[in-house]
Motif scaffolding. Structure first.
Motif: not given
Length: 196
Positions: A46-49, A65-67, A89-91, A115-116
């Motif tokens: 879900x985080x990746x989507x 480049x990741x938001x 990744x990050x949260x 989570x991202x």
């Protein structure tokens, strides 16, 4: 959607979020004998989507480049897995303790928390020893340099000797007049004399 208009208050929604987080954390410690995906796997999927990203290629590098809105730079992790999989990744967590003490309740909750994550399989020409990352204004930029292309091999020049080969015992070294001994003079055909 305004949950209060349906008879739900902010405390109920907050409790449901806490319950979901608790069951996901508890599921990490349990072993499953079925073939259903684990809670952690579903959470990562879900985080990746939901995490948006751009990938750019220049002549010398790749740029990912990741938001990650609201994620503190100290909470961002950039890892390299299996030698060629880049994981960003990050949260972002909601601050519940302060809000509960001050009596704050959510009227509407639309901003995403949790989570991202994004995974990228790096191309073969990516130099995994030259990766840099920076986080600014909720945007993580990861630069991966390319391996420089191999230089074309220059042809090797091999000297061609005229006359007998060095393996037949004749001396092909220089003589006192500068010409090679055992080799015919320049322009003359190689002739081998036999006595009979």
């Amino acid at each position: 959607m305004d949950w209060r208009s349906m008879g739900f208050d902010g405390d109920l929604i907050s409790t449901l979020h806490d319950l979901i987080d608790f069951t996901e954390d508890a599921g990490k410690h349990l072993t499953s004998t079925t073939s259903t995906p684990s809670h952690a796997y579903v959470r990562d999927a879900k985080a990746m989507a939901k995490t948006q990203a751009d990938v750019k290629e220049s002549p010398n590098s790749f740029e990912y480049v990741v938001d990650m809105p609201g994620v503190k730079p100290t909470e961002v992790k950039v890892q390299l897995e299996d030698g060629n999989v880049l994981v960003v990744s990050g949260e972002r967590k909601r601050v519940k303790e302060r809000e509960e003490k001050e009596g704050i309740k959510y009227v509407r909750m639309e901003r995403r928390a949790g989570k991202f994550m994004r995974r990228f399989v790096l191309p073969e020409n990516a130099n995994t020893d030259r990766i840099t990352a920076r986080c600014e204004d909720g945007v993580v930029t990861v630069m991966v340099e390319k391996v420089p292309p191999p230089e074309p091999k220059k042809p090797r020049i091999i000297e061609v000797m005229v006359g007998s080969s060095p393996s037949d015992g004749t001396n092909a070294g220089p003589s006192s007049d500068g010409a090679k001994v055992g080799s015919p003079s320049e322009g003359a055909p190689a002739v081998q004399e036999t006595q009979g």
